[in-house]
Design a protein around this motif. Sequence first.
Motif, PDB file in Angstrom:
ATOM      1  N   LYS A 190       0.813  -1.219   0.000  1.00 38.66           N
ATOM      2  CA  LYS A 190       0.000   0.000   0.000  1.00 38.66           C
ATOM      3  C   LYS A 190       0.845   1.268   0.000  1.00 38.66           C
ATOM      4  O   LYS A 190       0.325   2.362   0.220  1.00 38.66           O
ATOM      5  CB  LYS A 190      -0.933   0.005   1.212  1.00 38.66           C
ATOM      6  N   LEU A 191       2.138   1.121  -0.277  1.00 38.24           N
ATOM      7  CA  LEU A 191       3.051   2.259  -0.192  1.00 38.24           C
ATOM      8  C   LEU A 191       2.720   3.304  -1.258  1.00 38.24           C
ATOM      9  O   LEU A 191       2.674   3.009  -2.452  1.00 38.24           O
ATOM     10  CB  LEU A 191       4.493   1.772  -0.369  1.00 38.24           C
ATOM     11  N   ILE A 221       9.894  -4.931  -2.979  1.00 35.88           N
ATOM     12  CA  ILE A 221       9.170  -6.098  -3.482  1.00 35.88           C
ATOM     13  C   ILE A 221       7.785  -5.710  -3.984  1.00 35.88           C
ATOM     14  O   ILE A 221       7.358  -6.102  -5.061  1.00 35.88           O
ATOM     15  CB  ILE A 221       9.065  -7.170  -2.378  1.00 35.88           C
ATOM     16  N   GLN A 222       7.061  -4.910  -3.162  1.00 33.08           N
ATOM     17  CA  GLN A 222       5.723  -4.497  -3.542  1.00 33.08           C
ATOM     18  C   GLN A 222       5.526  -3.022  -3.211  1.00 33.08           C
ATOM     19  O   GLN A 222       6.024  -2.520  -2.214  1.00 33.08           O
ATOM     20  CB  GLN A 222       4.651  -5.299  -2.798  1.00 33.08           C
ATOM     21  N   ALA A 223       4.776  -2.349  -4.049  1.00 30.89           N
ATOM     22  CA  ALA A 223       4.361  -0.963  -3.822  1.00 30.89           C
ATOM     23  C   ALA A 223       3.298  -0.649  -4.864  1.00 30.89           C
ATOM     24  O   ALA A 223       3.178  -1.344  -5.880  1.00 30.89           O
ATOM     25  CB  ALA A 223       5.531   0.002  -3.939  1.00 30.89           C
ATOM     26  N   LEU A 224       2.520   0.390  -4.624  1.00 28.51           N
ATOM     27  CA  LEU A 224       1.507   0.783  -5.586  1.00 28.51           C
ATOM     28  C   LEU A 224       2.169   1.326  -6.853  1.00 28.51           C
ATOM     29  O   LEU A 224       3.245   1.927  -6.799  1.00 28.51           O
ATOM     30  CB  LEU A 224       0.596   1.847  -4.981  1.00 28.51           C
ATOM     31  N   ASP A 225       1.520   1.120  -7.991  1.00 22.28           N
ATOM     32  CA  ASP A 225       2.085   1.566  -9.262  1.00 22.28           C
ATOM     33  C   ASP A 225       2.309   3.071  -9.290  1.00 22.28           C
ATOM     34  O   ASP A 225       3.258   3.549  -9.916  1.00 22.28           O
ATOM     35  CB  ASP A 225       1.170   1.147 -10.419  1.00 22.28           C
ATOM     36  N   HIS A 226       1.430   3.822  -8.628  1.00 23.70           N
ATOM     37  CA  HIS A 226       1.554   5.279  -8.629  1.00 23.70           C
ATOM     38  C   HIS A 226       2.288   5.783  -7.387  1.00 23.70           C
ATOM     39  O   HIS A 226       2.155   6.946  -7.012  1.00 23.70           O
ATOM     40  CB  HIS A 226       0.176   5.933  -8.732  1.00 23.70           C
ATOM     41  N   CYS A 227       3.076   4.940  -6.756  1.00 28.40           N
ATOM     42  CA  CYS A 227       3.878   5.351  -5.599  1.00 28.40           C
ATOM     43  C   CYS A 227       4.876   6.432  -6.016  1.00 28.40           C
ATOM     44  O   CYS A 227       5.582   6.292  -7.019  1.00 28.40           O
ATOM     45  CB  CYS A 227       4.617   4.152  -5.023  1.00 28.40           C
TER      46      CYS A 227
END
Length: 504
Positions: A336-337, A353-359
């Motif tokens: 959810k970053l 590893i994971q983050a929102l595309d629009h981070c």
Amino acid sequence: MSVENVAKMQRGIVDRISELPEFILHTILSMLGTKEACRASVLSKRWFAAWSSIPVLDFRPQYIKEFEPRRYDDDMVKRFVGFIDKIMERYITRKYRITELYLMLPEVDGKIESLVDKWITFAVQNQIQKLEIWIISETKYRLPEILFSAKSLKVLAGIGIMLPFYETMGLVSLEYLILSMETVDDDMLQRIVSSCPLVELDITYKNCLNKISLPWMKEVNGGIKSCGSGMMQSSLKASQLQKLKFVCRGDLSKELPWPCNMNVVALKNLRKLELRFVPITDDVISKLSHGLVVLESLVIWKCFMLKCINISSNSLKQLRITDNSGLEKATIDAPKLLEFLCSCEVDTSLSLIQALDHCDAQFYPLCPSLVRAFWFINLKKFLTKANVFKSLEIKRLTFPGIVIEEDQLRNVGTGAPYKLRELKLLNPAKNSLVAFLNGLFWCCHPDVLSMSTDLQAAKLILSILQEKAECCEDPLKSVEVESMECPRLLSHSSVVETRLRLSW
């Protein structure tokens, strides 16, 4: 409009500023120190009336050094305190409202304490919202008990102050509290976090450790050498606390022979956590990110013990890892970053590893004193491997020395330049500009180049780009000036904010 201004209008000399509503004049005067606002009051009767009732009072010397030890005398203190008391007496007599009070004193004694008590008592009775007090001497000032009934108080900050021992607290609106742990104990802190549901704590350790044991301290190897007594796990319950800023100032953070631990259960509702200069280990960071299930914002700033951190959180939206020298590896799993800021060496291993595309991911590389070709090579590898950064900021007062021999970068096969939304340069020096720009554009191709420079440097960079200098890989096709602003036009050190649109 007054008869006086009608006459002035006929002569073409109307003072339109003085005709502004009183609350706007208050806003203007609030941006000045109290002495400067006092001087502005001589402009007209209107300015004098506005100054005499301004709700923001700032009694801080223009230069703090004036009040450093052995740089002030009794006469200076007497004059300064007398100046404050004269203004406060007028407010008390006329019952003017005070919303903000800033007070700095070089020392306190019995007489000065009674005056400060009187000023604070009146401010509390007149709906004060922000109170900041700095006592420079070693003598501490104990705040009056009436402060705990200040229902309108939102911000309380102090150095060299002590909170009163008072059973009932009515600080229901308190949102931000800055305290030094030299002047508060477990019981006081417990009552604060229990009675102020909105409070954000800014806790500072300095010099003395034996007066408090916070919920993240633990005894290691039988005690702490610096104070000669053990620090056991505290029973402090801070489950209501949502925001916490913990700072170790001075040399304390590097002198502690033990690391800090944190009780995740005691801070289970924490949504915002900021750690500065805290001797905290990799394992604790991992436990915090995983155990604080509602944590949304985490800031880790200059925590020197960190080497290899793993951050895993399903709730984290903002993460800032800045200036942690010695950090070798960071692995981040935060689906959810939304905002990620990283400031580290370019050879640090980073895995997101994971983050929102629009981070919104920003990188602030730490520049060495001498930049060679391998620094640009490592920077390009860092950006390509992370593959999340949308902006890159080179934040130095001057560009470091540049040593790059011809074709050193051109012959390195590390792939195409990294696609970047924006490249930001802060105060670049005019020496080595061509080499530095060529190195940066070999690393990345930004859509926008923004700069904070003096006018001469801005013109030089624009000239270099417009000449379509060779950038090792693909040449620059065109440059378009989107904006060029000078917010402080009248300043001797005017900074020009320039924004250029680049086409590759």
